[in-house]
Design an enzyme around this catalytic site. Sequence first.
Site, PDB file in Angstrom:
ATOM      1  N   GLU A   7       0.787  -1.245   0.000  1.00 40.60           N
ATOM      2  CA  GLU A   7       0.000   0.000   0.000  1.00 40.60           C
ATOM      3  C   GLU A   7       0.818   1.295   0.000  1.00 40.60           C
ATOM      4  O   GLU A   7       0.556   2.201   0.793  1.00 40.60           O
ATOM      5  CB  GLU A   7      -0.966  -0.007   1.196  1.00 40.60           C
ATOM      6  CG  GLU A   7      -1.846  -1.238   1.224  1.00 40.60           C
ATOM      7  CD  GLU A   7      -2.789  -1.297   2.424  1.00 40.60           C
ATOM      8  OE1 GLU A   7      -2.666  -0.454   3.327  1.00 40.60           O
ATOM      9  OE2 GLU A   7      -3.644  -2.191   2.444  1.00 40.60           O
ATOM     10  N   GLU A  27      -6.176 -10.939  -1.280  1.00 38.90           N
ATOM     11  CA  GLU A  27      -7.007 -10.744  -0.082  1.00 38.90           C
ATOM     12  C   GLU A  27      -8.497 -10.705  -0.464  1.00 38.90           C
ATOM     13  O   GLU A  27      -9.235  -9.811  -0.040  1.00 38.90           O
ATOM     14  CB  GLU A  27      -6.604  -9.441   0.642  1.00 38.90           C
ATOM     15  CG  GLU A  27      -5.101  -9.347   0.911  1.00 38.90           C
ATOM     16  CD  GLU A  27      -4.677  -8.130   1.719  1.00 38.90           C
ATOM     17  OE1 GLU A  27      -5.527  -7.486   2.355  1.00 38.90           O
ATOM     18  OE2 GLU A  27      -3.467  -7.833   1.716  1.00 38.90           O
TER      19      GLU A  27
HETATM   20  C1  GLA Z   1      -4.909  -4.724   4.338  1.00 33.82           C
HETATM   21  C2  GLA Z   1      -3.644  -5.504   4.662  1.00 33.82           C
HETATM   22  C3  GLA Z   1      -3.977  -6.792   5.318  1.00 33.82           C
HETATM   23  C4  GLA Z   1      -5.024  -6.637   6.392  1.00 33.82           C
HETATM   24  C5  GLA Z   1      -6.224  -6.008   5.812  1.00 33.82           C
HETATM   25  C6  GLA Z   1      -7.280  -5.999   6.877  1.00 33.82           C
HETATM   26  O1  GLA Z   1      -5.550  -5.199   3.245  1.00 33.82           O
HETATM   27  O2  GLA Z   1      -2.868  -5.768   3.531  1.00 33.82           O
HETATM   28  O3  GLA Z   1      -2.826  -7.303   5.909  1.00 33.82           O
HETATM   29  O4  GLA Z   1      -4.566  -5.882   7.450  1.00 33.82           O
HETATM   30  O5  GLA Z   1      -5.851  -4.726   5.372  1.00 33.82           O
HETATM   31  O6  GLA Z   1      -7.383  -7.239   7.528  1.00 33.82           O
END
Ligand code: GLA
Length: 368
Positions: free
Chosen positions: A164, A271
């Site tokens: 990020e 994710e």
């Molecule tokens: C972001 C991070 C993850 C996690 C999510 C929330 O996407 O990359 O590691 O913390 O937020 O669970």
Amino acid sequence: MKRSSILLIANFLLIAALAGCSVKQQYQADRLITKGLKDYYKDYFPIGVAVGPQTLKGDEAELLLREFNSITAENAMKMGPIHPRENEYFWRDADSIVNFAQKHGLRVRGHNLLWHEQAPEWMFKDSQGNQVSRDVLLARLKDHIYTVVKRYKGKIYAWDVVNEAIDDNPDDFLRKTKWLEIIGEDFIAKAFQFAHEADPDALLFYNDYNTERPEKRDRIYTLLKQLVDAKVPIHGVGLQAHWSIFEPTEKELREAIEKYSSLGLQIHFTEVDMSVYPWEKERRAKRSGENDQLTPELEQKQIAQYKMVFDIFREYRKHITSVTFWNVSDRYTWLDTYPVSGRKNYPLLFDTKLERKKAYWEVVNFKK
Ligand code: GLA
């Protein structure tokens, strides 16, 4: 007849029977089906899930082993949890996850080596509490990455190296973090270089969210292109896929995959979850009277969205080399507290009882 053929026929009969059963009978039959997501997708890509130590026992572990062949630590390998003080690492949770994977032959994606959140305060300060210099922070970063990556060398095949780094504001480029402020823009290249030195065989990823929104996609593409052109050891891009029933559109998803893969990078969806609410940036509490039930309308939209994205994943299998869900089931999801605390969400393919949802069947019933 071979055991696998018998199981296959039994599974088929069970799936056929499910259609005509009562809900209770369906639940009982559901448990008997031994085939999992990883089996349906064995000719496509590994299917993973984010876990904590609590996921590695009981009925969640059973589900995990039936459905998935890859795991990611939800929190245990992040810098804050794993390196709480300068000379102190906390290995217990991360080790238990890696040992579980070794024992059961699962792949592990490492997550993550550098992020602005869950980074420990001490990292940026000296013993007097003053901000450290670029050289000190680079030395600490190198030490951290070497220590963590080398410990799991050969056991973790891919790492999210930087998480990020692109700003939320479309008019900005890099996010304004301590890493950027103290080290400067090359903190990203340095992190990749350190990770590559620590394990030259590991695949290294840049990971981010909202990666299909055109304005953010283009800024991420610019960053990735700079890294590739500068011969930084980067092998792929992690698209978090914290999506919802409202986004992305099929067009946005296709365009993002095509754009990133044009750089010769692998794509991991890292994710995946499908919120039943629109994206909100600011955190807030649940409003009184705010509905948080999974209505039939929301469920239908979620089924359609899950079907769409997996249809696209299969179509682009040449570029997509991993798909990981963020949490196992609707029993526990980080989206129950984020961004709206106290609002139940239902973003995964298994319900609160760990049973397969209708969306699951849309994802696995496809023609090869
Ligand atoms: C972001 C991070 C993850 C996690 C999510 C929330 O996407 O990359 O590691 O913390 O937020 O669970």
